[in-house]
Design a protein around this motif. Structure first.
Motif, PDB file in Angstrom:
ATOM      1  N   LEU A  95       0.825  -1.203   0.000  1.00 52.78           N
ATOM      2  CA  LEU A  95       0.000   0.000   0.000  1.00 52.78           C
ATOM      3  C   LEU A  95       0.863   1.258   0.000  1.00 52.78           C
ATOM      4  O   LEU A  95       0.636   2.188  -0.787  1.00 52.78           O
ATOM      5  CB  LEU A  95      -0.917   0.010   1.223  1.00 52.78           C
ATOM      6  N   CYS A  96       1.875   1.289   0.853  1.00 48.75           N
ATOM      7  CA  CYS A  96       2.658   2.514   1.055  1.00 48.75           C
ATOM      8  C   CYS A  96       3.580   2.851  -0.110  1.00 48.75           C
ATOM      9  O   CYS A  96       3.731   4.024  -0.457  1.00 48.75           O
ATOM     10  CB  CYS A  96       3.483   2.406   2.333  1.00 48.75           C
ATOM     11  N   ILE A  97       4.238   1.846  -0.685  1.00 55.93           N
ATOM     12  CA  ILE A  97       5.224   2.140  -1.734  1.00 55.93           C
ATOM     13  C   ILE A  97       4.579   2.845  -2.924  1.00 55.93           C
ATOM     14  O   ILE A  97       5.020   3.935  -3.314  1.00 55.93           O
ATOM     15  CB  ILE A  97       5.991   0.860  -2.139  1.00 55.93           C
ATOM     16  N   PRO A  98       3.536   2.289  -3.555  1.00 52.15           N
ATOM     17  CA  PRO A  98       2.935   3.025  -4.688  1.00 52.15           C
ATOM     18  C   PRO A  98       2.327   4.369  -4.269  1.00 52.15           C
ATOM     19  O   PRO A  98       2.385   5.341  -5.032  1.00 52.15           O
ATOM     20  CB  PRO A  98       1.840   2.083  -5.197  1.00 52.15           C
ATOM     21  N   GLN A  99       1.770   4.425  -3.080  1.00 52.23           N
ATOM     22  CA  GLN A  99       1.165   5.674  -2.625  1.00 52.23           C
ATOM     23  C   GLN A  99       2.224   6.765  -2.490  1.00 52.23           C
ATOM     24  O   GLN A  99       2.017   7.899  -2.937  1.00 52.23           O
ATOM     25  CB  GLN A  99       0.474   5.440  -1.287  1.00 52.23           C
ATOM     26  N   ASP A 100       3.363   6.448  -1.878  1.00 48.17           N
ATOM     27  CA  ASP A 100       4.398   7.456  -1.684  1.00 48.17           C
ATOM     28  C   ASP A 100       5.078   7.853  -2.985  1.00 48.17           C
ATOM     29  O   ASP A 100       5.477   9.004  -3.160  1.00 48.17           O
ATOM     30  CB  ASP A 100       5.425   6.970  -0.659  1.00 48.17           C
ATOM     31  N   ILE A 101       5.196   6.920  -3.934  1.00 49.65           N
ATOM     32  CA  ILE A 101       5.732   7.279  -5.255  1.00 49.65           C
ATOM     33  C   ILE A 101       4.754   8.228  -5.946  1.00 49.65           C
ATOM     34  O   ILE A 101       5.156   9.229  -6.546  1.00 49.65           O
ATOM     35  CB  ILE A 101       5.986   6.019  -6.104  1.00 49.65           C
ATOM     36  N   GLY A 102       3.470   7.937  -5.839  1.00 56.08           N
ATOM     37  CA  GLY A 102       2.461   8.813  -6.442  1.00 56.08           C
ATOM     38  C   GLY A 102       2.460  10.198  -5.827  1.00 56.08           C
ATOM     39  O   GLY A 102       2.355  11.207  -6.531  1.00 56.08           O
ATOM     40  N   TYR A 103       2.614  10.284  -4.492  1.00 52.74           N
ATOM     41  CA  TYR A 103       2.654  11.589  -3.841  1.00 52.74           C
ATOM     42  C   TYR A 103       3.895  12.376  -4.235  1.00 52.74           C
ATOM     43  O   TYR A 103       3.855  13.595  -4.360  1.00 52.74           O
ATOM     44  CB  TYR A 103       2.594  11.440  -2.322  1.00 52.74           C
ATOM     45  N   SER A 104       5.025  11.689  -4.443  1.00 57.20           N
ATOM     46  CA  SER A 104       6.228  12.414  -4.866  1.00 57.20           C
ATOM     47  C   SER A 104       6.026  12.974  -6.274  1.00 57.20           C
ATOM     48  O   SER A 104       6.495  14.072  -6.584  1.00 57.20           O
ATOM     49  CB  SER A 104       7.463  11.513  -4.811  1.00 57.20           C
ATOM     50  N   ASN A 105       5.324  12.226  -7.135  1.00 59.41           N
ATOM     51  CA  ASN A 105       5.033  12.745  -8.485  1.00 59.41           C
ATOM     52  C   ASN A 105       4.105  13.955  -8.415  1.00 59.41           C
ATOM     53  O   ASN A 105       4.262  14.899  -9.202  1.00 59.41           O
ATOM     54  CB  ASN A 105       4.409  11.649  -9.354  1.00 59.41           C
ATOM     55  N   LEU A 106       3.153  13.949  -7.503  1.00 56.62           N
ATOM     56  CA  LEU A 106       2.263  15.096  -7.347  1.00 56.62           C
ATOM     57  C   LEU A 106       3.018  16.345  -6.911  1.00 56.62           C
ATOM     58  O   LEU A 106       2.641  17.464  -7.257  1.00 56.62           O
ATOM     59  CB  LEU A 106       1.166  14.793  -6.320  1.00 56.62           C
ATOM     60  N   ALA A 107       4.073  16.141  -6.142  1.00 57.97           N
ATOM     61  CA  ALA A 107       4.875  17.261  -5.663  1.00 57.97           C
ATOM     62  C   ALA A 107       6.000  17.611  -6.635  1.00 57.97           C
ATOM     63  O   ALA A 107       6.886  18.399  -6.294  1.00 57.97           O
ATOM     64  CB  ALA A 107       5.461  16.932  -4.302  1.00 57.97           C
ATOM     65  N   TYR A 108       5.978  17.022  -7.835  1.00 58.58           N
ATOM     66  CA  TYR A 108       6.997  17.245  -8.855  1.00 58.58           C
ATOM     67  C   TYR A 108       8.393  16.881  -8.345  1.00 58.58           C
ATOM     68  O   TYR A 108       9.375  17.575  -8.621  1.00 58.58           O
ATOM     69  CB  TYR A 108       6.965  18.693  -9.376  1.00 58.58           C
ATOM     70  N   LEU A 109       8.463  15.778  -7.598  1.00 56.77           N
ATOM     71  CA  LEU A 109       9.743  15.254  -7.120  1.00 56.77           C
ATOM     72  C   LEU A 109      10.011  13.929  -7.805  1.00 56.77           C
ATOM     73  O   LEU A 109       9.119  13.298  -8.361  1.00 56.77           O
ATOM     74  CB  LEU A 109       9.711  15.048  -5.603  1.00 56.77           C
ATOM     75  N   LYS A 110      11.279  13.497  -7.753  1.00 53.06           N
ATOM     76  CA  LYS A 110      11.638  12.206  -8.333  1.00 53.06           C
ATOM     77  C   LYS A 110      11.038  11.100  -7.466  1.00 53.06           C
ATOM     78  O   LYS A 110      10.877  11.256  -6.252  1.00 53.06           O
ATOM     79  CB  LYS A 110      13.151  12.063  -8.395  1.00 53.06           C
ATOM     80  N   PRO A 111      10.726   9.952  -8.071  1.00 44.71           N
ATOM     81  CA  PRO A 111      10.148   8.844  -7.302  1.00 44.71           C
ATOM     82  C   PRO A 111      11.055   8.341  -6.170  1.00 44.71           C
ATOM     83  O   PRO A 111      10.573   7.784  -5.188  1.00 44.71           O
ATOM     84  CB  PRO A 111       9.941   7.742  -8.340  1.00 44.71           C
ATOM     85  N   GLN A 112      12.351   8.564  -6.287  1.00 43.44           N
ATOM     86  CA  GLN A 112      13.272   8.125  -5.243  1.00 43.44           C
ATOM     87  C   GLN A 112      12.951   8.788  -3.905  1.00 43.44           C
ATOM     88  O   GLN A 112      13.119   8.184  -2.850  1.00 43.44           O
ATOM     89  CB  GLN A 112      14.736   8.455  -5.621  1.00 43.44           C
ATOM     90  N   TYR A 113      12.507  10.045  -3.953  1.00 46.91           N
ATOM     91  CA  TYR A 113      12.161  10.739  -2.711  1.00 46.91           C
ATOM     92  C   TYR A 113      10.951  10.089  -2.036  1.00 46.91           C
ATOM     93  O   TYR A 113      10.883   9.977  -0.818  1.00 46.91           O
ATOM     94  CB  TYR A 113      11.893  12.219  -2.966  1.00 46.91           C
ATOM     95  N   GLY A 114      10.011   9.656  -2.855  1.00 46.84           N
ATOM     96  CA  GLY A 114       8.849   8.960  -2.314  1.00 46.84           C
ATOM     97  C   GLY A 114       9.233   7.629  -1.699  1.00 46.84           C
ATOM     98  O   GLY A 114       8.724   7.248  -0.643  1.00 46.84           O
ATOM     99  N   LEU A 115      10.164   6.904  -2.353  1.00 44.93           N
ATOM    100  CA  LEU A 115      10.620   5.629  -1.799  1.00 44.93           C
ATOM    101  C   LEU A 115      11.368   5.827  -0.488  1.00 44.93           C
ATOM    102  O   LEU A 115      11.206   5.050   0.457  1.00 44.93           O
ATOM    103  CB  LEU A 115      11.513   4.912  -2.814  1.00 44.93           C
TER     104      LEU A 115
END
Length: 138
Positions: free
Chosen positions: A105-125
């Motif tokens: 649940l958390c991994i895809p959600q945090d990658i999606g939130y990083s994309n919403l904030a115009y950040l690289k997916p690594q930050y979400g991970l």
């Protein structure tokens, strides 16, 4: 037409109660008095105690020997000392399934939130693993 004397002698059935507690219009009604108001200092002390220590965490230390208090303190800091002996493969399997469920649940959600904030997916991970390993272990 009834005169004034008859009206004065009529019974008020709504306020009448019998010895067994029954009223003519319904079930037993128990009347409770208002408790006395505690003084301000006592009320403040009780409020602060219930806010910061709602379940009185130090009650297990009461009336214990010094060595038992040390053991209880160590178990409070390191809970594994309390439940570690009864941990088995069945409980590990349940914990593994719960961890994988949360991660899925958390991994895809945090990658999606990083994309919403115009950040690289690594930050979400990074945020996800920080959340999974630091916050969830507390």
């Amino acid at each position: 037409m009834p005169d004034q004397d008859d009206k004065d002698h009529e019974m008020n059935w709504t306020s009448l109660t019998f010895q067994d507690g029954q009223t003519p219009n319904g079930p037993y009604i128990h009347k409770i008095g208002v408790p006395p108001k505690p003084n301000l200092l006592k009320e403040f002390k009780t409020t602060v105690k219930e806010t910061f220590f709602p379940d009185d965490p130090l009650r297990t230390f009461k009336d214990q020997s010094r060595s038992r208090k040390i053991i209880l303190g160590a178990q409070a800091i390191f809970p594994i000392l309390e439940w570690g002996r009864s941990y088995n493969i069945t409980k590990f399997r349940g914990d593994l399934i719960a961890g994988l469920t949360i991660a899925s649940l958390c991994i895809p959600q945090d990658i999606g939130y990083s994309n919403l904030a115009y950040l690289k997916p690594q930050y979400g991970l990074c945020k996800c693993f920080l959340h999974l390993f630091v916050v969830q272990s507390c």
